[in-house]
Write a protein that holds these residues in place. Sequence first.
Motif, PDB file in Angstrom:
ATOM      1  N   LEU A   1     127.163  75.693 106.216  1.00 44.10           N
ATOM      2  CA  LEU A   1     126.608  76.894 106.838  1.00 44.10           C
ATOM      3  C   LEU A   1     125.089  76.975 106.658  1.00 44.10           C
ATOM      4  O   LEU A   1     124.371  77.450 107.549  1.00 44.10           O
ATOM      5  CB  LEU A   1     127.280  78.134 106.251  1.00 44.10           C
ATOM      6  N   VAL A   2     124.567  76.519 105.507  1.00 47.52           N
ATOM      7  CA  VAL A   2     123.122  76.493 105.310  1.00 47.52           C
ATOM      8  C   VAL A   2     122.460  75.556 106.319  1.00 47.52           C
ATOM      9  O   VAL A   2     121.428  75.888 106.944  1.00 47.52           O
ATOM     10  CB  VAL A   2     122.786  76.082 103.867  1.00 47.52           C
ATOM     11  N   ALA A   3     123.066  74.379 106.492  1.00 52.00           N
ATOM     12  CA  ALA A   3     122.518  73.439 107.470  1.00 52.00           C
ATOM     13  C   ALA A   3     122.603  73.997 108.872  1.00 52.00           C
ATOM     14  O   ALA A   3     121.685  73.832 109.702  1.00 52.00           O
ATOM     15  CB  ALA A   3     123.264  72.113 107.375  1.00 52.00           C
ATOM     16  N   LEU A   4     123.711  74.698 109.183  1.00 49.77           N
ATOM     17  CA  LEU A   4     123.851  75.313 110.502  1.00 49.77           C
ATOM     18  C   LEU A   4     122.778  76.381 110.718  1.00 49.77           C
ATOM     19  O   LEU A   4     122.175  76.472 111.796  1.00 49.77           O
ATOM     20  CB  LEU A   4     125.253  75.916 110.626  1.00 49.77           C
ATOM     21  N   GLY A   5     122.528  77.209 109.685  1.00 43.67           N
ATOM     22  CA  GLY A   5     121.494  78.233 109.817  1.00 43.67           C
ATOM     23  C   GLY A   5     120.120  77.631 110.047  1.00 43.67           C
ATOM     24  O   GLY A   5     119.331  78.148 110.858  1.00 43.67           O
TER      25      GLY A   5
ATOM     26  N   ALA B   1     123.682  71.884 116.015  1.00 49.51           N
ATOM     27  CA  ALA B   1     124.216  73.117 115.445  1.00 49.51           C
ATOM     28  C   ALA B   1     125.694  73.281 115.778  1.00 49.51           C
ATOM     29  O   ALA B   1     126.494  73.722 114.940  1.00 49.51           O
ATOM     30  CB  ALA B   1     123.414  74.305 115.959  1.00 49.51           C
ATOM     31  N   HIS B   2     126.057  72.914 116.990  1.00 48.91           N
ATOM     32  CA  HIS B   2     127.470  72.998 117.376  1.00 48.91           C
ATOM     33  C   HIS B   2     128.325  72.051 116.535  1.00 48.91           C
ATOM     34  O   HIS B   2     129.425  72.403 116.084  1.00 48.91           O
ATOM     35  CB  HIS B   2     127.619  72.677 118.871  1.00 48.91           C
TER      36      HIS B   2
ATOM     37  N   GLN C   1     131.400  72.963 113.887  1.00 54.83           N
ATOM     38  CA  GLN C   1     132.726  72.355 113.910  1.00 54.83           C
ATOM     39  C   GLN C   1     133.084  71.783 112.538  1.00 54.83           C
ATOM     40  O   GLN C   1     134.216  71.937 112.059  1.00 54.83           O
ATOM     41  CB  GLN C   1     132.761  71.254 114.983  1.00 54.83           C
ATOM     42  N   ARG C   2     132.108  71.124 111.888  1.00 53.01           N
ATOM     43  CA  ARG C   2     132.367  70.561 110.563  1.00 53.01           C
ATOM     44  C   ARG C   2     132.623  71.667 109.538  1.00 53.01           C
ATOM     45  O   ARG C   2     133.484  71.522 108.659  1.00 53.01           O
ATOM     46  CB  ARG C   2     131.188  69.703 110.131  1.00 53.01           C
TER      47      ARG C   2
END
Length: 399
Positions: A232-236, A255-256, A260-261
């Motif tokens: 989630l940090v990497a996604l943010g 980001a997508h 998913q991961r």
Amino acid sequence: MVTTEAAPPRPAAVAAPARWRPRIVASLRTGLGLALGAATATAHLLLLVLALLALCVPAGRRALPGAARALARPELARVGRLLGGPAVDGDREVDGRRAARYLVARLPAGILGGTVLVLLVTGAVFAVLVLWSWLSATPLLVEEPPYVVTALEVAYYTPSGAVLLYLALAGLAGVARWERTAARHALAPTREEQLARRVTALAESRDAVVAAVDDERRRIERDLHDGVQQRLVALGMLLGRARRHPEQLDLVVQAHEQAQRALVELREVSWRVYPAALDTGGLAAALESVAERAPLPVRIDCALDAEPPPAVRAVAWFVVCEAVTNAAKHSGAREVLVDVRASATALCAVVSDDGRGGADPTGGGLAGLARRVAAADGVLSVVSPPGGPTTVRAELPCG
């Protein structure tokens, strides 16, 4: 030229004496135990008179419990070693009153056993003398004219002798059973001891529950922190960069993928906490999901006539899951076998692998499994010699 080879000896003929040897040794041990019991019973009968006189004196009444314990302990050891009775615990002392009751209760058994032994030996000596007189034509009694046993008399005494021999052996077996029963009652735990053991077991079970819950909470926190949180940090961060650079479509794609991961990671964490298949498909279906997710081949043999209680199947699934994970990470195994069986009172789950072995039952993972099983009043055993194989066995009560 024709050559022949001698036929090898028959195993059955060679093994026949070996089959009878343990029975003969057991019979001799029982006879020795009953003979010693008869001797001590005679001595205890004389001491009983002194004990009755000692009851009239206050000092004698105080000394009787200790004396009864001192006399009962070798008797209990004799029954345990020679007659197959219960073993005497070296750390447990029999209560003085129970020891006195035991000594009184075994007096008839000891005297009866000695009487039967005397009759058996007397009958055996008489039978040997009769046969010797008949076979050697030697007079049995010194009289005029000499008395020699005839074949008709041997045939007359044989049926009654066989019946008496059977009754004597049956009587000795009954006396030995009497001795074992009396010893078992003397060594049986009292109600206070049973309550103390139960309180100790409940305290240990409570500590195991607290430790298992704490381990589970830490494991969930570690999975969320090291897995889902990082995703989630990497996604943010990717979404932040995408906001600053809307023209870079590849950031949105990354980001997508990160989303998913993170979703897959979250599903894995929730599955390790409690798989939904346990409620929807039962224990067998949940174990199949363990085999599908394992990085090495896992064979499942789950034979259940009925589904165990929810708490039991959750612990069984957790044991299998963690044992398979440990085998994949640490043992170098090529295959894991899972065998689950259930009866009306217990469920047994066995996980074995062909790895290098040497697993430490006191290690963090296996110790956590032991606490989880103990929290359900079960027993976990680990057999892992160096070189393998490793077998993890969990027995869980279903009642």
